[in-house]
Every structure is written in structure tokens, then in C-alpha cells.
Design an enzyme around this catalytic site. Structure first.
Site, PDB file in Angstrom:
ATOM      1  N   HIS A 285       3.732  -1.816  -3.959  1.00  0.00           N
ATOM      2  CA  HIS A 285       4.111  -2.282  -2.914  1.00  0.00           C
ATOM      3  C   HIS A 285       3.948  -4.019  -2.888  1.00  0.00           C
ATOM      4  O   HIS A 285       2.802  -4.467  -3.081  1.00  0.00           O
ATOM      5  CB  HIS A 285       2.984  -2.056  -1.784  1.00  0.00           C
ATOM      6  CG  HIS A 285       3.137  -2.446  -0.488  1.00  0.00           C
ATOM      7  ND1 HIS A 285       4.001  -2.200   0.585  1.00  0.00           N
ATOM      8  CD2 HIS A 285       2.376  -3.606   0.213  1.00  0.00           C
ATOM      9  CE1 HIS A 285       3.986  -2.817   1.592  1.00  0.00           C
ATOM     10  NE2 HIS A 285       2.883  -3.783   1.417  1.00  0.00           N
ATOM     11  N   ASP A 287       4.518  -7.515  -1.011  1.00  0.00           N
ATOM     12  CA  ASP A 287       4.649  -8.093   0.420  1.00  0.00           C
ATOM     13  C   ASP A 287       5.738  -9.284   0.260  1.00  0.00           C
ATOM     14  O   ASP A 287       5.786 -10.064  -0.528  1.00  0.00           O
ATOM     15  CB  ASP A 287       3.364  -8.467   0.968  1.00  0.00           C
ATOM     16  CG  ASP A 287       2.346  -7.499   1.145  1.00  0.00           C
ATOM     17  OD1 ASP A 287       3.087  -6.722   1.920  1.00  0.00           O
ATOM     18  OD2 ASP A 287       1.263  -7.465   1.191  1.00  0.00           O
ATOM     19  N   ASP A 397       3.108   0.012   4.953  1.00  0.00           N
ATOM     20  CA  ASP A 397       2.033  -0.916   5.367  1.00  0.00           C
ATOM     21  C   ASP A 397       2.433  -1.684   6.594  1.00  0.00           C
ATOM     22  O   ASP A 397       2.476  -3.006   6.415  1.00  0.00           O
ATOM     23  CB  ASP A 397       1.877  -1.872   4.300  1.00  0.00           C
ATOM     24  CG  ASP A 397       0.796  -3.078   4.410  1.00  0.00           C
ATOM     25  OD1 ASP A 397      -0.225  -2.704   4.914  1.00  0.00           O
ATOM     26  OD2 ASP A 397       0.847  -4.117   3.999  1.00  0.00           O
ATOM     27  N   HIS A 603       6.770  -7.487   7.356  1.00  0.00           N
ATOM     28  CA  HIS A 603       5.152  -7.124   8.259  1.00  0.00           C
ATOM     29  C   HIS A 603       4.155  -8.113   7.761  1.00  0.00           C
ATOM     30  O   HIS A 603       3.028  -7.533   8.470  1.00  0.00           O
ATOM     31  CB  HIS A 603       5.086  -5.573   7.968  1.00  0.00           C
ATOM     32  CG  HIS A 603       4.622  -5.375   6.483  1.00  0.00           C
ATOM     33  ND1 HIS A 603       5.617  -4.863   5.462  1.00  0.00           N
ATOM     34  CD2 HIS A 603       3.699  -5.645   5.644  1.00  0.00           C
ATOM     35  CE1 HIS A 603       5.061  -4.632   4.409  1.00  0.00           C
ATOM     36  NE2 HIS A 603       3.595  -5.062   4.319  1.00  0.00           N
TER      37      HIS A 603
HETATM   38 ZN   LIG Z   1       2.207  -5.175   3.027  1.00  0.00          ZN
END
Ligand SMILES: [Zn+2]
Length: 1072
Positions: A285, A287, A397, A603
């Protein structure tokens, strides 16, 4: 454990010991704790490394022959770095510190592998305390390195040195940031004084036999430790690992095989058929921006994915799921070699694109149309690049999930959904892991939350056990997903994880593990369990991070504004193209602008949980969208009208509007006029800044010369009342306001009903500003805790209040308030002719520390639920705190409006760029500004401008026009210089429940696409009329794929549509 087995095995390697052992009774009473700790110390990296197994992982080592260094400006390509290395590279050595944060340093490493290392596995070990990438001497990215958080610090030069290439060269690109940016704590702002020291740079011989044995010991130790004490298998593991340690002489590798055999016997004892099955998938994951900027994410992707592709060479079962088309696009542009290797693995079904969206966006704040574009651009990218369309939505997330998502997903061809964030809820435990999730329109999808409550697992025993024990739908399903791999620059999956998988995939006592993919998992659930699953209806509310509805107000404001701007550009550009007055639809530019907007909806950006550096980057993208978008809009409108000094007015809503418009005076002259018939009757006035105001009528989705409606409403009046208040009236509403700008009374004139219920004792008035202490437990930018509500402080310190506008079309007052010694408010409260709401145009100079500013409206309404707008619809939430679930929703998201209604009567609160709301009993509050200090110490400091409005209404909010009023507030009529013979409506619809949200050009065909939706929450039929020369209409999905047979009925030149509650439809419209 069977002692005779130990004797047998050890006899094969050491006859002398076995013989003496057989005569002695060496059994001891075993303490579980001591035995466990013995095993732990045997593989510890902190204790006894000189005599334990961990200490044997590396044998001989040697320094590099040379290290050359060059500091480069910015994040440059390999080619540019080599050019600079050649001209400026200088020798350096370990012990040197590099900086500043975010800088890039390149290193050229040369080394000679000693001739006596033939047959050995040789590693480059590098620790610079920050992220780094190993590059080959021909410029191929090989592997990401990052020693911190126990991530990877080595690159395998060869698994079996053949003695041929003695002298070798590798390059390292060092990024002066860690996995979590460059702060000193997890979410603290970057530390500008931080540097990174190169502590290790050498080549070493790796002892793979010791490593494999170590993984055996670790696995057994973990099973002994984490299986319940009541479980026989736990003790079997404990005695087995103890037996292994007894048999190993760490300095004598010949003892390793026998110990491995002991482990093998245990680990190959199989599970029963009914055992729970875990679908393991590699994951990383990343970001798209958070504690680091977008530009660093591009490198994080490359580092992690290079490592992942390397691992695929070594482990042939290994599968990896990867979301966010934007990240693929970055790698495609910046790392073409890596991208083509990745594409090969996509073809083999091992590197698996998932999610179908452009980025993993925020799940609450984007508009319905923006949600659609996330999928449109995401799915389109995956189709063009890999020939696939994702079948699952992937959003592990984000901070809550809109109840409109199931319908959007389905319209993108997706019926499966994965997340796990709800496990972070502070108060209540979400009751399912695998369930049907039903949205506001009734559309359902199959949802799965990996039960390990983690999207960065390590395939450890305790995580595998948790996946089974924590599964809340036991008996209904017997399968669960585990996502393994370090995210955010941690390099993704590691060798250790895959070694654990090899040992645990079918080992009695542990759930079965298979290397899988989302399709395989969801198909099993659909086939075996779907009929047994429970259904969750409505939003997936996260009971945490509710501050993200408010933090970084400017990002949220630009998001709202530009979501609409791009739709305006599309409307007029596509109409211009269809009318033949615009040659070419600006698809490429619009794609770029949309993608920038969608990227900022990531996000950690739109929610405001990012660093200042990210905010600066996001605002730069917004600036580009705004400037380019406005220019495209102006060009389109100019193409549709004749040049003139007079004005035309544009309406981008799908209903006729009669309201006051402010005419632009950019040239210094404003000349109302142009409309032939009503010019003389046009009602105009000047506002306090000297701008011309005009009361005009503009048709739905259309352009009009300045045209007066047939009926002119009552003029607006303002007067001082005998008790020192100010009374504003326009024949529809009457508002009484005190010197602090607070609303003491707000009446609908026709019914003489009062909208506001005041209390002098508790300072409850309409438009009451209130401050709260806002100190969360940890996640500063993210969280507002329920206890902030206990610190309410009303603001009542007005410094001035005077009348500003006093004309027939608009009356207003301006109020100035001090919030504190460092912050103040300036607010214009205005009422327009014919307008059903009172407007509060607000400026705040905000310089606070951990304070939260809201504005309250105590309504004269009795209601147990309040209604909030979401994407293409609305939903209700309780105004009471009956249960812990109700109470936990003390701060909620709403888009353009929220409403509190009882039978026949209610009051709505509209806003033009806010999202945070709360409603307890009869007090509806709008959240305005926060002041967290991490990760951005400057978050929200400075000047802000926003508008909200109070809209009392008789009947339902639907019938009273609240939804339309909120659109009108957000999309003011726009005036341009020009002339047009008569008002023109491009599209109109005859049912107010049906809204035309979007008019755009088709992605790939010479058509237009209309997006309509049912906004009231009931079934609706409507006729859509167009003035454009079009006659063929086909329903399509949001990727604009259609079935030729799905033709929309036409009658009397109108498109006839029929919609279910909150349904949206896309209709492709063809030219004659
Ligand atoms: Zn994240």
C-alpha cells in the site's frame, strides 16, 4: 516430543554423542516460558548473536573497492545522474552524513568478489538510514533498500558465485527520506536538520542454509507461542523446536540438515479438510502522497515494485496485487524498463492490477461525478495498458465509505469490494468481515474486510491465526484474504514472508494458506457462501478520523469549486462542438485536469492528513485546473454567443433560475442590456462595491441575454428594529439579526412559522459561532474526539455591525467578530430578491492552536433524524445518542446541504465548500476550521472565505427546493460579455426530482453523454428535452460502454427516463 527420534536423527551425524546420549536420562521438567525464551534467543538479533543462529547468517565480508558520490539537484534520471557522476563524482566512504531532507545523492560502487567465494551467495549490504534504489550499471532499477523498520538492507549480487566477473559495478540512488517521510516521529512535520549517515556499504557471503534453518525455528517458535496453551499442537511445536536447538551446533553446518528434518516432519503434518483457508496476496500500500510529496511516491513505487519483480524471479507461486492507475502511469513514464518487466508479469497473472480507480481516493468527500471519473479513468487505463478491467474495488485505507459507492462500482462493472479500515473504529466493532453491502439506491456488492485487520501483514503465525479467529462470519464463510507486504516504501513483500508461506501453507494447527488473487477468492465466496451472508445497509462509517471532513479547508474548497468548474467546461465545450462552433473538444486538456483533480482526492490529500509540502503541490495542481479551466470555459461561451459589450448569463443547473446576478465589470464598464424584449423592464441595482446587480431569468442548462422574468418578486428591505436588531425581509423570509450577527428569528412569511429556537441562557442562536478545544489522542490532523463537545465556548464579541447593501435587489449587513486575540471573523449577511435563503459570506483570519470553529443553528424543529446530502442522494443519521453507534457519529459528513425536518416543516443549512456537520437534538452545526499541528504545523493558518446559508421551508425539503437551492449557492449564475438573440436551453427536464448532473462529450465516439440522477429518494419518470439536433439515445455504463439494444424511448422529441430512488443513469446522445 519423541526422544527416540532425536536420538535416531542425531546418531546420523554424531555417533559418539548418540551412544553416550542413549545411556543417559536427559529429560528435564520443562517450563513453557523458559523453553519459549530459549528458542527466541536462539534466533534473536539482539542477544547472543555471537553464538546463536542469527549470528551465522553472514560469513565473510569485504569492503567495496571504491564508492564515488555526487549530489544531484532534484530527482533526476539515471542518465542525468551518470553525466553528473562522470564530471563531478568524488570518492567517499562510510561514516559520511548526507542531507538535507528530500535531497538525492548518487553513488557508484565498485567491488571485487574474492576468488575463494566461488559457489557462495554474495550480497551487497547497504545502510544509509533512508530509502535507496540499487541500479545496474546499464541503468535498470533492481531493488529498493531501506534498513529502518526491519526492511530490506541487502541486494543479492549472485546466489552462486561462478568466479567469472570479479570486478563489478552497481549504482545507488539515495533519497534523503525514510519510509514515513522525514519527520522525527511518525506524524511529526519534517525535521529540516535531519541527515542520513551511510553506516554500512560492503559485500558479504550469505549463509542460505543458516537462513532456511532460522526460518524453520522461527516458524515453530511462533506456533508454540501463539497457538493457545490448551492446544496440543502448541506443545508439539515447543518440544520440536527445543529438540532442534538441542541438535544444532551453530558453528557446524553439518548439523543443520538433521535439524531441518525434525522441522520438516512437524511442518508437513497436514490440516484437515474443513480447515479455514487464507488467500494470501502480496501487497504494497503506497500512499500517493502523505508524509512525502507526489514526486517521491513515483520513486517509492519504482523501489517497491522493482523489489517485487525480483522476488517473483525467486518464488514462482508468488502473486502481487496492485492498485491505483496513477501509480502505474508514473512508473510507465519514468521507468519504462521496469514497466515492461511488470507488464510481462501482469500477462502471467502474477502482478495483478486491482481496484479500477485512478487513485485510492477519499471515500466521503469527492462528488458523485468525481467518484465516477475515478473509475472511468482507472478502468480505461487498465484496459488500454493491460487489456483488463478490474472486477473489484480496492480501498483498504480510507476514512469511511459513502453509501453511494455500491452503485458507482456496479456502473463501472464491479461487484466486489475490499477494505479493512473499519477495524480502526474506536467505539464499536463492525459485525462482519464478509457481507453484502447495500447502498442508498439498493445496489449491493460483495464486501470483504481481511480479518487480520491489516493490509501490510507479514504472513506470521499470529496473523494467520487471527485471520481465522477474528473472522466474524464463521459458519457462513470459510475463506479470508491476507494482504502481505510492507507499504509506503517498505519495499512490499519480503523473502521472509514467502519462506513462511512455504512452511505454513498446509501445516496442522494453522489455517490453510494459498497464494491467491481477488478473483479466485471472491468466486469461491460467490459460489459457496453468498446466499448465507448478512447485509449491511448504508454508509460504512469509520468511528475515527472525523476531523478529516474539515482539516485543510483550502484543499476542500478548491475541490468543490473545481469539480463544478470542470463540469461547466465540459457542458459548454461539448455543446459548442455539437453546434459546430468549436472545432475540437479539448479532450487531452480535460483529461489532464480531471486526473489532477482526482489525484488530489487521494486519501491523505483531500482529507487534509498530509504535510505542508503536499498541500503546496496540491494547490499548484488546483491553480492549473482553475486557470486552464476558466480559460476553456470562457472560450466555449464566447464561441456560443456573438461578441458584444452587453452581457449574457449562463446557468449550469438543469432548472430555470430567476435570481440576482452580479455582472462582471472587468473592463470598468458594465452595460446591462442585450435582451430585446425585457430590456426596459429589467430590474437592476448597484451593490456596495459599485457592481451592477440584475434580477434575471435563465433557462435550464442554458445561456440567456439579460432577461427579466415575467413576475418580479417583492423588493428586499432592511430596517433597524426597536430592540436594537436588524430586520431583513424579501416577502419570502424575514430574519432578525443582533449586533453579533446572530439570528434571533427567521420566519417563513407565508406561514408565519419560526425556524430558530433561541436560548439566551446557553447562547443558542442562529449563526452562533462556537469554539472547541480540539486535542485528539494521537492522529492530530485526522481526529476530533467526542470530548471536544464538552468544551463549547460561544463567540459573542462583536466589534462592529453595520448595514452594507440597501437596494431593492439585495440588503446586507457586515459584522466583525473577534474569535481570540489572534483570530477574527468578518461576515456579510445578505438577503436577495426572490431568494428563499439567508446567505452568510464569511471571511476568517485564523491563527489558532488545537481549536475547532463551528457555527450553530438551533432549529425550531423536532426530529430524531437529520438528513445530509451525499453523492447523488442523501441519507439520514440520528440526532440522539441512544446507542453507542448513534453516539459515535458525533461528527459526520455532508456535502452541499443538511436538513432538519419534522412533518410539513424544516430548516436546511447549505454550504459552498464545507463537509463536516453535526446535529444533536435540534442544533445543527457546520464545522468550519480546525488547527492541528501534525503533520502540517501550518494547517489552515491564515485567511479563509466560505459561504453558508439558512433555508427554512414549508413541506418537505424536496418539494421546497432545498436540493436545487444548494446547487444554486454552489454554482452561481455566470455572466460574460456577449449577446445572444434569445434565451436558449440546451437540455431541460420536466421533473424536479431528476437532475442532469453532467453533460460531456463521449470518450471515444462523436456523441454527448448525459448523467442524470434521481435526487429526492423516490421513483421518478421524466422527459428530457434538448434543443440540439440529436435523435439517437442509448443507455451506457460509466465507462461509456453500451448495448445497442438499450435504446432510450423518445416521445414528442423528449427522452423518456424512469429512475429508481437515487438511481443515476448515463445516456449517450448522438447527432442527427
Ligand atoms: Zn493509505
Amino acid at each position: 516430543m519423541n526422544f527416540s527420534l532425536l536420538v535416531t536423527i542425531r546418531s546420523s551425524c554424531s555417533t559418539a554423542i548418540a551412544k553416550s546420549g542413549s545411556k543417559m536420562d536427559r529429560k528435564v521438567m520443562k517450563s513453557r516460558r523458559c523453553t519459549l525464551e530459549r528458542a527466541e534467543k536462539f534466533i534473536s538479533s539482539d542477544y547472543f548473536t555471537d553464538v546463536n543462529l542469527r549470528g551465522r547468517l553472514y560469513g565473510d565480508k569485504t569492503s567495496l573497492s571504491s564508492i564515488h558520490h555526487v549530489a544531484v539537484t532534484d530527482r533526476v534520471s539515471f542518465k542525468d545522474a551518470m553525466r553528473q557522476m562522470k564530471s563531478e563524482g568524488k570518492p567517499t566512504n562510510t561514516g559520511t552524513a548526507y542531507g538535507p531532507i528530500w535531497a538525492t545523492h548518487w553513488f557508484k560502487l565498485t567491488f571485487d568478489i574474492p576468488s575463494d567465494w566461488i559457489g557462495k551467495e554474495v550480497h551487497l549490504v547497504w545502510n544509509s538510514g533512508c530509502e535507496a534504489m540499487v541500479w545496474s550499471d546499464i541503468g535498470e532499477p533492481l531493488m529498493g533498500l531501506n534498513k529502518s523498520y526491519d526492511r530490506k538492507d541487502y541486494y543479492i549480487i549472485t546466489r552462486n558465485y561462478d568466479g567469472k566477473q570479479t570486478c563489478q559495478t552497481l549504482y545507488i540512488e539515495m533519497a534523503c527520506n525514510g519510509m514515513f517521510g522525514a519527520g522525527s516521529g511518525l506524524i511529526t512535520p519534517p525535521d529540516v536538520n535531519k541527515t542520513y549517515t551511510l553506516s554500512t556499504a560492503e559485500i558479504r557471503v550469505f549463509n542460505r542454509k543458516a537462513y532456511e534453518l532460522l526460518m524453520d525455528v522461527e516458524t515453530l517458535y511462533d506456533m508454540a507461542k501463539h497457538l493457545p496453551e490448551t492446544d496440543q499442537r502448541s506443545y508439539q511445536a515447543l518440544y520440536t523446536v527445543n529438540q532442534m536447538i538441542n541438535s544444532i551446533h551453530v558453528s557446524d553446518e553439518t548439523t543443520y540438515d538433521a535439524a531441518r528434518n525434525i522441522a520438516k516432519k512437524f511442518l508437513t503434518e497436514k490440516n484437515g479438510d474443513s480447515q479455514h483457508t487464507i488467500h494470501a496476496m502480496g501487497h504494497c500500500h503506497i500512499d500517493s502522497a502523505w508524509l512525502w510529496p507526489y514526486d517521491e511516491t513515483k520513486r517509492k513505487c519504482a523501489r517497491s515494485w522493482a523489489s517485487t519483480l525480483q522476488l517473483m524471479e525467486d518464488y514462482e507461486d508468488f502473486t502481487f496485487v496492485c492498485s491505483q492507475a496513477q501509480q502505474f502511469d508514473w512508473v510507465k513514464t519514468n521507468y519504462p524498463g521496469l514497466y515492461s518487466r511488470l507488464k510481462e508479469q501482469v500477462k502471467r497473472g502474477r502482478f495483478i492490477p486491482v481496484g479500477g480507480t485512478w487513485v485510492e481516493m477519499d471515500g466521503n468527500l469527492p462528488s458523485g461525478e468525481a467518484f465516477i471519473r475515478q473509475f472511468l479513468y482507472g478502468q480505461k487505463f487498465f484496459k488500454e495498458e493491460f487489456g483488463i478491467q478490474c472486477k473489484e474495488f480496492w480501498l483498504p485505507d480510507t476514512f469511511g465509505y459513502s453509501a453511494q459507492l455500491p452503485q458507482v462500482m456496479q456502473a463501472a462493472g464491479i461487484q466486489r469490494f475490499l477494505t479493512q479500515k473499519l477495524s480502526w473504529s474506536l467505539i464499536n466493532k463492525f459485525p462482519h468481515n464478509t457481507f453484502h453491502w447495500q447502498g442508498i439506491d439498493g445496489t449491493s456488492c460483495l464486501a470483504h474486510f481481511p480479518p487480520a485487520d491489516n493490509y501490510s501483514a507479514e504472513l506470521q503465525v499470529q496473523e494467520l491465526l487471527k485471520t481465522s479467529t477474528n473472522q466474524k462470519d464463521k459458519g457462513r464463510v470459510n475463506h479470508g484474504i491476507m494482504l502481505f507486504g510492507h507499504g509506503d516504501g517498505g519495499g512490499g513483500p519480503k523473502e521472509d514472508m514467502l519462506e513462511r508461506y512455504e512452511r505454513l501453507k498446509n501445516c496442522d494447527g494453522i489455517p490453510k494458506v494459498c497464494m491467491s488473487n481477488p478473483s479466485q477468492f471472491f468466486e469461491i465466496i460467490e459460489n459457496e457462501s453468498s446466499a448465507n451472508l448478512c447485509t449491511w445497509v448504508g454508509e460504512l462509517y469509520l468511528e475515527l478520523h472525523q476531523g478529516t471532513f474539515t482539516t485543510q479547508a483550502m484543499i476542500k474548497k478548491m475541490n468543490r469549486k473545481l469539480e463544478f468548474l470542470l463540469q461547466h467546461v465540459e457542458l459548454f465545450q461539448s455543446v459548442g462542438c455539437m453546434q459546430g462552433v468549436i472545432d475540437k473538444y479539448p479532450s487531452d486538456v480535460l483529461d489532464r485536469l480531471w486526473k489532477q483533480l482526482l489525484l488530489n482526492q487521494f486519501h491523505d490529500v483531500l482529507p487534509g492528513s498530509c504535510t505542508n509540502q503536499v498541500v503546496v503541490d496540491a494547490l499548484a495542481l488546483y491553480e492549473d485546473i482553475e486557470i486552464t479551466g476558466n480559460s476553456l470555459l470562457q472560450k466555449a461561451v464566447e464561441a456560443l454567443v456573438q461578441p458584444a459589450k452587453s452581457f449574457v448569463v449562463c446557468n449550469t443547473n438543469s432548472w430555470k433560475r430567476s435570481e440576482v446576478v452580479t455582472l462582471k465589470t472587468s473592463t470598468g464598464e458594465d452595460q446591462p442590456g442585450g435582451g430585446k424584449r425585457q430590456k426596459s423592464s429589467l430590474k437592476t441595482a448597484r451593490d456596495n462595491e459599485g457592481n451592477t446587480l440584475a434580477y434575471v431569468e435563465v433557462p435550464s442548462l442554458g445561456i440567456s441575454p439579460l432577461t427579466s422574468p415575467d413576475e418580479i418578486p417583492e423588493r428586499v428591505t432592511i430596517e433597524n428594529t426597536s430592540d436594537g436588531h436588524i430586520l431583513l425581509q424579501n416577502g419570502i423570509i424575514a430574519a432578525t439579526i443582533d449586533m453579533n450577527g446572530r439570528v434571533h428569528s427567521m420566519k417563513c412569511i407565508r406561514s408565519d412559522r419560526e425556524a430558530v429556537r433561541t436560548s439566551a441562557e446557553t447562547n443558542h442562536y442562529g449563526n452562533q459561532f462556537v469554539m472547541f478545544d480540539d486535542i485528539p489522542l494521537f492522529w492530530d490532523a485526522w481526529d476530533v474526539m467526542d470530548y471536544h463537545l464538552e468544551t463549547r465556548k460561544p463567540i459573542v464579541s462583536s466589534t462592529s455591525c453595520v448595514i452594507l447593501d440597501q437596494c431593492d435587489l439585495r440588503c446586507s449587513i457586515i459584522v466583525k467578530l473577534n474569535i481570540s486575540s489572534t483570530s477574527c471573523i468578518e461576515q456579510i449577511i445578505s438577503l436577495d430578491m426572490g431568494c428563499p435563503y439567508l446567505k452568510f459570506s464569511t471571511k476568517v483570519d485564523w491563527n489558532e492552536n488545537h481549536k475547532f470553529l463551528k457555527v450553530e443553528f438551533p432549529m425550531n424543529v423536532r426530529a430524531v433524524n437529520a438528513t445530509y446530502e451525499i453523492q447523488f442522494g442523501h441519507l439520514q443519521r440520528p440526532t440522539h445518542r441512544n446507542t453507542s453507534w448513534d453516539s459515535a457519529r458525533y461528527e459526520v459528513v455532508g456535502h452541499k446541504w443538511a436538513d432538519l425536518s419534522e412533518y410539513g416543516w424544516g430548516v436546511a443549512l447549505l454550504n459552498d465548500c464545507k463537509y463536516g456537520h453535526s446535529c444533536h437534538e435540534n442544533v445543527l452545526s457546520l464545522s468550519l476550521l480546525r488547527s492541528p499541528k501534525s503533520p502540517d504545523p501550518d494547517a489552515d493558518m491564515g485567511q479563509h472565505e466560505f459561504t453558508y446559508a439558512l433555508f427554512p421551508h414549508e413541506g418537505t425539503f424536496q418539494d421546497a427546493g432545498v436540493i436545487q437551492g444548494a446547487y444554486d449557492l454552489n454554482k452561481p449564475l455566470m455572466s460574460y460579455h456577449g449577446n445572444i438573440d434569445q434565451p436558449i436551453s440546451f437540455f431541460e427536464v420536466d421533473n424536479p426530482a431528476v437532475i442532469i448532473e453532467t453533460v460531456k462529450k463521449g470518450e471515444s465516439t462523436n456523441s454527448m453523454v448525459l448523467r442524470i440522477y434521481e435526487a429526492f429518494g423516490g421513483q421518478a419518470k421524466a422527459n428530457v428535452k434538448t434543443s440540439l439536433p440529436m435523435n439517437r439515445f442509448v443507455r451506457c455504463n460509466i465507462m461509456e460502454e453500451f448495448n445497442q439494444a438499450d435504446v432510450v424511448t423518445i416521445q414528442d422529441g423528449c427522452i423518456q427516463v424512469s429512475l429508481k430512488p437515487f438511481e443515476f443513469q448515463s445516456i449517450m446522445v448522438y447527432l442527427d
